[in-house]
Design a protein around this motif. Sequence first.
Motif, PDB file in Angstrom:
ATOM      1  N   TYR A  36      11.263   1.417   8.858  1.00  0.00           N
ATOM      2  CA  TYR A  36      11.684   2.637   8.185  1.00  0.00           C
ATOM      3  C   TYR A  36      13.000   2.362   7.474  1.00  0.00           C
ATOM      4  CZ  TYR A  36       8.195   5.252  10.806  1.00  0.00           C
ATOM      5  OH  TYR A  36       7.007   5.726  11.323  1.00  0.00           O
ATOM      6  N   LEU A  46       9.088   5.902   5.820  1.00  0.00           N
ATOM      7  CA  LEU A  46       8.382   4.666   6.116  1.00  0.00           C
ATOM      8  C   LEU A  46       8.532   3.686   4.955  1.00  0.00           C
ATOM      9  CD1 LEU A  46       6.296   3.172   7.973  1.00  0.00           C
ATOM     10  CD2 LEU A  46       4.545   4.139   6.455  1.00  0.00           C
TER      11      LEU A  46
ATOM     12  N   THR B 100       2.334   7.089  11.577  1.00  0.00           N
ATOM     13  CA  THR B 100       3.533   7.071  10.737  1.00  0.00           C
ATOM     14  C   THR B 100       4.355   8.321  11.003  1.00  0.00           C
ATOM     15  OG1 THR B 100       2.389   5.857   8.993  1.00  0.00           O
ATOM     16  CG2 THR B 100       4.378   7.073   8.370  1.00  0.00           C
TER      17      THR B 100
END
Lengths: 109, 112
Positions: A36, A46, B100
């Motif tokens: 990240y 990300l 994510t």
Amino acid sequence: AQRVTQPEKLLSVFKGAPVELKCNYSYSGSPELFWYVQYSRQRLQLLLRHISRESIKGFTADLNKGETSFHLKKPFAQEEDSAMYYCALSGRGSYIPTFGRGTSLIVHP
Amino acid sequence: DADVTQTPRNRITKTGKRIMLECSQTKGHDRMYWYRQDPGLGLRLIYYSFDVKDINKGEISDGYSVSRQAQAKFSLSLESAIPNQTALYFCATSDPFFDTQYFGPGTRLTVL
């Protein structure tokens, strides 16, 4: 227990130089690894994840299970790469991430 | 990513006060997280929730509590704030396929 180590708090390079931000991990199962990035005054986002095997903004990262590493690399650094970079690990299926302490990358003109 | 919002963005309070930080998301994700960020310590997980009825303590939950009011809302409370809770607090969601994390803009909290 899962652990992520980023040994460098600060990495300073000149524009055009190669960059490698180190990330080592400890996890007994199958890891999901991520990088990240946090640009100044922006939220974390990300950069890339190992399962996608992609290159984003010229950065790549390869999962080395033998060395338990997931180093982030870029062959030619740009000034706009200056940011804080975090390596993160989730156990596959656990959805509980662990972040490293971060590496501040400064790219000088 | 404007899909994850946090209020307030900045807050200054005094020791002993009760504080609530709020997080909302429009991504439709079930999983939500609260982290604190301190210089040199990175991001540390405070609490996480995998759905409205599932709340779990993270690495540093002492002194904090949470409430998951709906799929879209996850609040963090400091029942009696102390100076070492001065930090930047992030809310995040994670997607169901790739895990994510999607972060909010952060709340800068100062406890005097």
